[in-house]
Design an enzyme around this catalytic site. Structure first.
Site, short mmCIF file in Angstrom:
data_model
loop_
_atom_site.label_atom_id
_atom_site.label_comp_id
_atom_site.label_asym_id
_atom_site.label_seq_id
_atom_site.Cartn_x
_atom_site.Cartn_y
_atom_site.Cartn_z
N ASP A 112 1.39 -1.40 0.10
CA ASP A 112 -0.01 -0.23 0.18
C ASP A 112 0.71 0.79 0.02
O ASP A 112 2.07 1.00 -0.28
CB ASP A 112 -0.48 -0.49 1.18
N GLN A 282 -1.24 -13.38 15.47
CA GLN A 282 -0.63 -13.82 13.81
C GLN A 282 -0.12 -12.28 13.33
O GLN A 282 0.17 -11.55 12.28
CB GLN A 282 -1.53 -14.24 13.68
N ASP A 293 18.18 -12.59 15.40
CA ASP A 293 19.67 -11.35 15.80
C ASP A 293 18.73 -10.99 17.22
O ASP A 293 19.83 -10.28 18.30
CB ASP A 293 19.45 -10.57 14.65
#
Length: 338
Positions: A112, A282, A293
């Site tokens: 978008d 989710q 990391d």
């Protein structure tokens, strides 16, 4: 917590300038136009640098607890990378050379028309990395220099991602020897399956010096196959990895394997323990690329404070949970970890 000094945490790896932009769908074949055509945001990136950056964010004060070594080019992107490391309060001491340009990682987000700082519900994220100068680290011209080696000696905790094995195993081994001889702590990440497969010989030169071995479930499985462990059970893999030969017998090796949304596995000489990750919906997950990391960064932030391993894992889970809600390895101004 212990009172920290500057340069207590040392990281060495492949520094990349992360370049992030929201782009047109038609742009994905034209990455060279990224900086010219679109509004971009820059971040100090690369796996090890991400981890020490997150650790510094979690620590907050004092600034520059984390030191980082790696190679960049003498160019515009190198200057930006130095500035971004400084903004993250990381004490970066780069080896600068003219042969290759500064390594970059372009993150192109399509979907978008939101700004580059608002990443929710974007439909596609494409990553293209060019290691370039990151591959050119030179032990003799940088690590061996007196002023740089003095920074190495100041640290108490050391962390190197396995990716750096492809660049300078001799540099890793020099640091590893120092860590072992001085009974300090060295963390290494398996980083990717190809490290265990195609750089197995160099990896196994380093493993005897490793005090904490990190990896995810895929990396652990590949490591197990290459080492002939004859098991696919991640707990058994962790136990076998923990018991591999070790140079500094004063410290027992610790294995930490993450599994995405599943429990994190930790193996010590005494037992194997599981730790559930923090629940997240989710639709709140924006980008999982920096999760590993970030987990290590959170872990290191407590390890450098001499906190128990359980607290280190809790901090790792917290940091990963923060980072996956955002695009790239980025974070809010201050952590909210207790």
């Amino acid at each position: 917590m212990t009172c920290l000094r500057q340069n207590a945490l040392f990281g060495m790896g492949n520094p990349l300038l992360d370049i992030c932009a929201v782009v047109d769908k038609d742009f994905l074949d034209k990455f060279e136009e990224l900086v010219k055509k679109f509004k971009v945001e820059y971040y100090a990136g690369g796996s090890t640098q991400n981890s020490v950056k997150v650790a510094q964010w979690m620590i907050q004060q004092p600034h520059k607890v984390a030191t980082f070594f790696g190679c960049i080019g003498k160019d515009k992107f190198g200057d930006i990378l130095k500035k971004k490391a400084e903004e993250a309060h990381v004490d970066a001491h780069y080896y600068e050379q003219n042969e290759q340009p500064t390594g970059t990682c372009a993150a192109c987000i399509t979907g978008d028309n939101r700004s580059a700082t608002t990443f929710k519900k974007l439909s596609l994220r494409s990553l293209v990395a060019n290691l370039a100068a990151a591959n050119c680290y030179n032990k003799e011209r940088h690590l061996d220099q007196k002023e740089n080696w003095q920074l190495v000696e100041k640290a108490k905790v050391y962390y190197i991602a396995g990716f750096f094995i492809t660049v300078s195993t001799e540099s890793i081994l020099k640091v590893a020897n120092h860590v072992s001889e001085n009974n300090k702590i060295l963390g290494l990440n398996l980083s990717a399956p190809f490290i265990s497969q195609f750089f197995k010989e160099d990896l196994m030169k380093i493993i005897p010096y490793v005090d904490i071995l990190f990896g995810n479930e895929t990396e652990a499985a590949t490591f197990a196959r290459e080492q002939g462990f004859e098991t696919e059970d991640i707990k058994e893999i962790a136990k076998k990895a923990q018991s591999l030969p070790k140079v500094n017998e004063k410290r027992q090796r610790v294995i930490v394997f993450t599994q995405g949304k599943e429990d994190t596995i930790m193996a010590t000489a005494d037992n194997v323990t599981t730790f559930p990750v923090i629940d997240i919906k989710q639709d709140e997950i924006v980008d999982t690329n920096g999760a590993g990391d970030a987990f290590v960064g959170g872990f290191l932030s407590q390890l450098v404070h001499d906190q128990p391993l359980e607290k280190c894992i809790q901090a790792g889970h917290y940091a990963a949970n923060v980072i996956i809600r955002r695009s790239g390895c980025t974070f809010p101004e201050a952590p909210d970890f207790h």
